[in-house]
Write a protein that holds these residues in place. Structure first.
Motif, PDB file in Angstrom:
ATOM      1  N   ARG A 102       0.813  -1.215   0.000  1.00 45.50           N
ATOM      2  CA  ARG A 102       0.000   0.000   0.000  1.00 45.50           C
ATOM      3  C   ARG A 102       0.849   1.268   0.000  1.00 45.50           C
ATOM      4  O   ARG A 102       0.461   2.274  -0.593  1.00 45.50           O
ATOM      5  N   GLU A 103       2.012   1.231   0.678  1.00 49.80           N
ATOM      6  CA  GLU A 103       2.868   2.421   0.718  1.00 49.80           C
ATOM      7  C   GLU A 103       3.399   2.751  -0.673  1.00 49.80           C
ATOM      8  O   GLU A 103       3.545   3.927  -1.033  1.00 49.80           O
ATOM      9  N   ILE A 104       3.664   1.720  -1.461  1.00 45.34           N
ATOM     10  CA  ILE A 104       4.144   1.936  -2.832  1.00 45.34           C
ATOM     11  C   ILE A 104       3.054   2.594  -3.655  1.00 45.34           C
ATOM     12  O   ILE A 104       3.305   3.547  -4.408  1.00 45.34           O
ATOM     13  N   PHE A 105       1.817   2.100  -3.522  1.00 46.61           N
ATOM     14  CA  PHE A 105       0.702   2.661  -4.280  1.00 46.61           C
ATOM     15  C   PHE A 105       0.448   4.117  -3.871  1.00 46.61           C
ATOM     16  O   PHE A 105       0.175   4.966  -4.730  1.00 46.61           O
ATOM     17  N   LYS A 106       0.523   4.412  -2.585  1.00 48.69           N
ATOM     18  CA  LYS A 106       0.313   5.787  -2.129  1.00 48.69           C
ATOM     19  C   LYS A 106       1.377   6.717  -2.710  1.00 48.69           C
ATOM     20  O   LYS A 106       1.078   7.835  -3.129  1.00 48.69           O
ATOM     21  N   SER A 107       2.607   6.241  -2.755  1.00 48.24           N
ATOM     22  CA  SER A 107       3.694   7.053  -3.313  1.00 48.24           C
ATOM     23  C   SER A 107       3.509   7.278  -4.802  1.00 48.24           C
ATOM     24  O   SER A 107       3.697   8.398  -5.299  1.00 48.24           O
ATOM     25  N   VAL A 108       3.118   6.223  -5.520  1.00 46.62           N
ATOM     26  CA  VAL A 108       2.932   6.332  -6.972  1.00 46.62           C
ATOM     27  C   VAL A 108       1.798   7.291  -7.301  1.00 46.62           C
ATOM     28  O   VAL A 108       1.912   8.124  -8.207  1.00 46.62           O
ATOM     29  N   PHE A 109       0.696   7.207  -6.563  1.00 47.05           N
ATOM     30  CA  PHE A 109      -0.448   8.086  -6.828  1.00 47.05           C
ATOM     31  C   PHE A 109      -0.130   9.539  -6.481  1.00 47.05           C
ATOM     32  O   PHE A 109      -0.609  10.463  -7.145  1.00 47.05           O
ATOM     33  N   PHE A 110       0.687   9.747  -5.429  1.00 51.79           N
ATOM     34  CA  PHE A 110       0.957  11.112  -4.983  1.00 51.79           C
ATOM     35  C   PHE A 110       2.068  11.785  -5.791  1.00 51.79           C
ATOM     36  O   PHE A 110       2.156  13.020  -5.829  1.00 51.79           O
ATOM     37  N   ALA A 165      -5.912  16.871 -15.115  1.00 54.74           N
ATOM     38  CA  ALA A 165      -6.380  17.140 -13.746  1.00 54.74           C
ATOM     39  C   ALA A 165      -6.404  15.858 -12.920  1.00 54.74           C
ATOM     40  O   ALA A 165      -5.967  15.841 -11.759  1.00 54.74           O
ATOM     41  N   CYS A 166      -6.911  14.774 -13.503  1.00 55.64           N
ATOM     42  CA  CYS A 166      -6.981  13.504 -12.779  1.00 55.64           C
ATOM     43  C   CYS A 166      -5.584  12.971 -12.482  1.00 55.64           C
ATOM     44  O   CYS A 166      -5.310  12.483 -11.381  1.00 55.64           O
ATOM     45  N   TRP A 167      -4.692  13.054 -13.455  1.00 50.36           N
ATOM     46  CA  TRP A 167      -3.323  12.579 -13.256  1.00 50.36           C
ATOM     47  C   TRP A 167      -2.643  13.351 -12.136  1.00 50.36           C
ATOM     48  O   TRP A 167      -1.915  12.777 -11.327  1.00 50.36           O
ATOM     49  N   TRP A 169      -4.116  15.366  -9.564  1.00 49.42           N
ATOM     50  CA  TRP A 169      -4.753  15.533  -8.257  1.00 49.42           C
ATOM     51  C   TRP A 169      -5.384  14.278  -7.682  1.00 49.42           C
ATOM     52  O   TRP A 169      -5.849  14.299  -6.548  1.00 49.42           O
ATOM     53  N   MET A 170      -5.406  13.186  -8.432  1.00 50.54           N
ATOM     54  CA  MET A 170      -6.013  11.955  -7.929  1.00 50.54           C
ATOM     55  C   MET A 170      -5.336  11.499  -6.630  1.00 50.54           C
ATOM     56  O   MET A 170      -5.993  11.162  -5.647  1.00 50.54           O
ATOM     57  N   GLY A 171      -4.003  11.491  -6.626  1.00 46.37           N
ATOM     58  CA  GLY A 171      -3.272  11.008  -5.460  1.00 46.37           C
ATOM     59  C   GLY A 171      -3.478  11.873  -4.230  1.00 46.37           C
ATOM     60  O   GLY A 171      -3.530  11.369  -3.099  1.00 46.37           O
ATOM     61  N   VAL A 172      -3.609  13.180  -4.421  1.00 48.07           N
ATOM     62  CA  VAL A 172      -3.834  14.084  -3.291  1.00 48.07           C
ATOM     63  C   VAL A 172      -5.151  13.757  -2.603  1.00 48.07           C
ATOM     64  O   VAL A 172      -5.227  13.643  -1.374  1.00 48.07           O
ATOM     65  N   ASN A 173      -6.198  13.595  -3.393  1.00 52.06           N
ATOM     66  CA  ASN A 173      -7.511  13.287  -2.812  1.00 52.06           C
ATOM     67  C   ASN A 173      -7.538  11.897  -2.195  1.00 52.06           C
ATOM     68  O   ASN A 173      -8.238  11.668  -1.200  1.00 52.06           O
ATOM     69  N   ILE A 174      -6.775  10.970  -2.759  1.00 48.34           N
ATOM     70  CA  ILE A 174      -6.677   9.640  -2.154  1.00 48.34           C
ATOM     71  C   ILE A 174      -6.099   9.741  -0.743  1.00 48.34           C
ATOM     72  O   ILE A 174      -6.589   9.097   0.199  1.00 48.34           O
ATOM     73  N   LEU A 175      -5.079  10.561  -0.580  1.00 48.72           N
ATOM     74  CA  LEU A 175      -4.476  10.728   0.746  1.00 48.72           C
ATOM     75  C   LEU A 175      -5.442  11.371   1.728  1.00 48.72           C
ATOM     76  O   LEU A 175      -5.465  11.024   2.915  1.00 48.72           O
ATOM     77  N   TYR A 176      -6.254  12.324   1.245  1.00 46.91           N
ATOM     78  CA  TYR A 176      -7.278  12.920   2.114  1.00 46.91           C
ATOM     79  C   TYR A 176      -8.237  11.848   2.621  1.00 46.91           C
ATOM     80  O   TYR A 176      -8.551  11.782   3.820  1.00 46.91           O
ATOM     81  N   PHE A 177      -8.715  11.010   1.702  1.00 46.33           N
ATOM     82  CA  PHE A 177      -9.680   9.974   2.092  1.00 46.33           C
ATOM     83  C   PHE A 177      -9.024   8.890   2.944  1.00 46.33           C
ATOM     84  O   PHE A 177      -9.677   8.319   3.835  1.00 46.33           O
ATOM     85  N   LEU A 178      -7.764   8.592   2.689  1.00 47.38           N
ATOM     86  CA  LEU A 178      -7.054   7.627   3.537  1.00 47.38           C
ATOM     87  C   LEU A 178      -6.959   8.138   4.972  1.00 47.38           C
ATOM     88  O   LEU A 178      -7.138   7.377   5.927  1.00 47.38           O
TER      89      LEU A 178
END
Length: 299
Positions: A102-110, A165-167, A169-178
């Motif tokens: 999961r840490e790898i996915f969070k880093s890739v998205f962010f 926009a999706c590319w 800001w997607m990771g930023v919003n994922i971190l908010y929801f996490l």
């Protein structure tokens, strides 16, 4: 005397808050006040003239301004539809117990959020070029499609802007929801599972309601971000003059009038209207979401 004044328990809090108040007044309140005044003036180099509401009357019949507003609203709505439910679902998947790495996915998205928007816009402009050799045209060519002039079409230009926009800001919003998911007690899910609730039922009855404060926050900043979008469009079209203004936003129009045409009075009226639109939309959505009602109930 000075030492006694600074260490006074009643005065000390105000001393600590004073730097913020000064910065807020100088860099926020003062510019807004000056912008309001300027919106009622005709400003030329070295002189200004009070003209009443003429700048606002001019906005009503300005077709280019109308298109800029519609472009910004359409972009905002589309990003809300994409950048709230999708990150919420992805956050739930990343946060699940069966998720590996999961840490790898969070880093890739962010990672895209750390990329300069200037660099990102330039890369996307090249990737979505009209030449047959551009990245996207090469990709769709594998499926037998003809090359597309992505940035010269209203539809495809808008799609390109949404992909950027999706590319980004997607990771930023994922971190908010996490972060929001971490605050949900695990006992709620365990109790629902014991009662026989499946994954969808747990998501609908527990996750979505418990994530409401996070969702409201993401919704609020996304509305502001959508209406204030400028740099992405500017870099994607290599300037503020996209074909038939397909990429023109409210901020882009403000920049065109204030910086490119040096009409600061008219640009100020555009800015005031933008602030008003953003404030009204956010107040409405906060009222609908019950944020104000909750605050009233605490009182």
């Amino acid at each position: 005397m000075v030492k006694k004044f600074l260490f006074n328990q009643k005065i000390a809090p105000y001393i600590f808050v004073l730097p913020f108040v000064l910065v807020f007044v100088v860099f926020f309140i003062s510019p807004i006040f000056n912008t309001v005044v300027m919106s009622f003036e005709s400003i030329l180099p070295g002189q200004s003239k009070f003209i009443g509401i003429d700048n606002y009357k001019r906005l009503i019949g300005d077709e280019v301004f109308t298109k800029a507003v519609l472009n910004s609203i359409k972009y905002t709505i589309a990003t809300l539809l994409l950048l709230i439910p999708i990150p919420m679902v992805l956050a739930c998947i990343i946060n699940s117990k069966i998720m590996v790495g999961r840490e790898i996915f969070k880093s890739v998205f962010f990672l895209p959020a750390l990329t300069s928007v200037v660099v990102a816009g330039t890369i996307f402009r090249l990737a979505f070029g009209e030449q047959a050799s551009s990245l996207m045209n090469s990709f769709i060519g594998l499926f037998g499609f003809e090359p597309i002039k992505w940035l010269k079409s209203q539809t495809f230009g808008f799609v390109t802007l949404l992909i950027l926009a999706c590319w980004r800001w997607m990771g930023v919003n994922i971190l908010y929801f996490l972060a929001g998911l971490k605050s949900i007690p695990e006992e709620l899910y365990e109790s629902a599972e014991i009662d026989g609730a499946n994954a969808w039922q747990r998501f609908k009855a527990i996750t979505i309601p418990q994530l409401k404060p996070t969702t409201v926050y993401v919704l609020t900043i996304s509305i502001y971000g959508g209406l204030a979008m400028f740099t992405e469009s500017y870099m994607l079209w290599a300037g503020n003059n996209s074909p038939q203004n397909i990429g023109l936003t409210i901020i882009g129009y403000l920049y065109r009038q204030g910086i490119e045409k040096n009409d600061m009075g008219y640009a100020s009226a555009v800015g005031i209207l933008l602030v008003t639109i953003a404030m009204v939309i956010n107040l409405i959505q906060l009222k609908i979401n019950g944020t104000f009602a909750r605050e009233d109930s605490h009182e």
